[in-house]
Scaffold this active site. Sequence first.
Site, PDB file in Angstrom:
ATOM      1  N   CYS B  88      63.417  19.296  50.069  1.00 59.74           N
ATOM      2  CA  CYS B  88      63.351  20.133  51.276  1.00 59.74           C
ATOM      3  C   CYS B  88      63.693  19.324  52.533  1.00 59.74           C
ATOM      4  O   CYS B  88      64.856  18.995  52.735  1.00 59.74           O
ATOM      5  CB  CYS B  88      61.983  20.803  51.366  1.00 59.74           C
ATOM      6  SG  CYS B  88      61.927  22.167  52.532  1.00 59.74           S
ATOM      7  N   HIS B 185      60.571  22.610  45.991  1.00 57.51           N
ATOM      8  CA  HIS B 185      59.428  21.709  45.834  1.00 57.51           C
ATOM      9  C   HIS B 185      58.894  21.666  44.408  1.00 57.51           C
ATOM     10  O   HIS B 185      57.941  22.387  44.086  1.00 57.51           O
ATOM     11  CB  HIS B 185      58.293  22.168  46.750  1.00 57.51           C
ATOM     12  CG  HIS B 185      58.624  22.093  48.198  1.00 57.51           C
ATOM     13  ND1 HIS B 185      58.639  20.913  48.902  1.00 57.51           N
ATOM     14  CD2 HIS B 185      58.999  23.046  49.074  1.00 57.51           C
ATOM     15  CE1 HIS B 185      58.987  21.146  50.150  1.00 57.51           C
ATOM     16  NE2 HIS B 185      59.214  22.428  50.301  1.00 57.51           N
ATOM     17  N   GLU B 187      57.124  19.393  43.286  1.00 62.28           N
ATOM     18  CA  GLU B 187      55.814  18.725  43.372  1.00 62.28           C
ATOM     19  C   GLU B 187      54.652  19.689  43.618  1.00 62.28           C
ATOM     20  O   GLU B 187      53.505  19.308  43.437  1.00 62.28           O
ATOM     21  CB  GLU B 187      55.855  17.635  44.463  1.00 62.28           C
ATOM     22  CG  GLU B 187      55.803  18.119  45.914  1.00 62.28           C
ATOM     23  CD  GLU B 187      57.131  18.639  46.452  1.00 62.28           C
ATOM     24  OE1 GLU B 187      58.092  18.765  45.664  1.00 62.28           O
ATOM     25  OE2 GLU B 187      57.198  18.938  47.664  1.00 62.28           O
TER      26      GLU B 187
END
Lengths: 304, 208
Positions: B88, B185, B187
């Site tokens: 991002c 994302h 994560e």
Amino acid sequence: MAKRNAPAKAKVAKSTWATKRGLAQMLKGGVIMDVVTPAEAKVAEEAGAVAVMALERVPSDIRRDGGVARMSDPDMIKGIQAVTSIPVMAKARIGHHVEAQILEALNVDYIDESEVLTPADDRFHINKHEFRVPFVCGCKDLGEALRRISEGAAMMRTKGEAGTGNIVEAVRHIRTVKEQIEALKGQSEKRLRAAAKEMRVPYELVKLTMKAGRLPVVNFVAGGIATPADAALSMWLGADGVFVGSGIFKSKSPAKTAAAIVQATTHWANPAILAEVSAGLGEAMKGIEMRTIPDAERLSSRGW
Amino acid sequence: MAGASRRKRQPVIGVMAVQGDFREHLDTLDAVGAVGREIRLPADLDGVDGLILPGGESTAMRKLYARWGLVAPVKALATRGAPILGTCAGAILLATKIADGDEPVLSLIDMEVRRNAFGRQLDSFETELKMQSLKASGGPTTLRAVFIRAPEILRVGPAASVVAQLEGGEIVAARQGNVVGISFHPEIAGETRLHRWLVEQAATTRRG
């Protein structure tokens, strides 16, 4: 005749828990600044703010002026959205479902259901699950935090005492939340269920918090941060980031103070850098000693 | 102890920690059994074998990078062949061009990006995404991708290649050699494959 299969379309889901909570996760380690004009929003962005809170008056002015404090004029929020590329948050009164609907219609990035404004409902907070836009709410302790999360808040902030430039309440609130989470550790299911009942929140939420050892959403510190050292202290106490209200634009040199607070939030564990960025900022906001504020005028006591 | 000194040192993965969701990346590295390290100053990069640029606000990050001289050492790390993953905001920092005015920061992937290309928070979304495996031998894989006020890759130059596109054709992942930029994302979606790739790559670069 056999119909040819069209390729399966991947489903696109908006306003999910992951996107709501996720934006707050992206703001971590950063500073969210109160701004009342587009010019201030530019100063904030230039200083390295991760988001701005658009409002008509900073808390110290609300405190000074008295009267009823409400959601800001939509034109003022739009003016700030027009000049900045970082997220724009705005405040609705506690329990004011319609102010929140208006802010959602304005396409703000986050709504702060805030005790800094005069509460609109003395029984219910906003049912935040009903909204597509994510909410941040204030808390003084773990029970309050978990009640707001169970109502749908995707981010928390400890309240502190807004508009005072005095960090003592902010410290008390984050310490309280931390100590109460610590106290859950290793407790039996029976004890956890009792704690859930006492806090009036679902048992699963208490269990989740106990397991994670922290709140299940991002938690910033707010209410009284006036210097880079205050921001660093908040981070040292375990904050994920900081909100700064009156502390920036009520200081002698707002642009410099804003940039210094951003640096201090990143480098909170590095005293040499903190010394460097704290130097030569001029006078911080004057601030208020807690004993001089009557209980009835304490903003942090709004909400439950 | 002799046994310990003979053991191969694990690669160290730096995670830029000036701002953003660096903890989620460190947790993901932990989940795949890798060693992560928070990076705030150039000295923190010493001995790092791979690097992650997390999500967050790129406007804030670029100021913190500039103030503490982080641009040059990160570029030097890429020159040495260390793998770098930008998610991002991290992908924005990696681009050679940013639409609508902003100066590029690291210029490590030949691509033009537009910040907040999908709109404000109400247009943040998640979806299943088909992505080309980052491994030389791998084919396409599907992963859960969360896009938050995400950037779009408008165009990829000759030095870089497209790794993933949405069904509407928007480019959301690109790479140039060992440097990968993605708009979403992994994560925060429990997705560990990209981190595994980074760790494996870092181990290879380290040996080589």
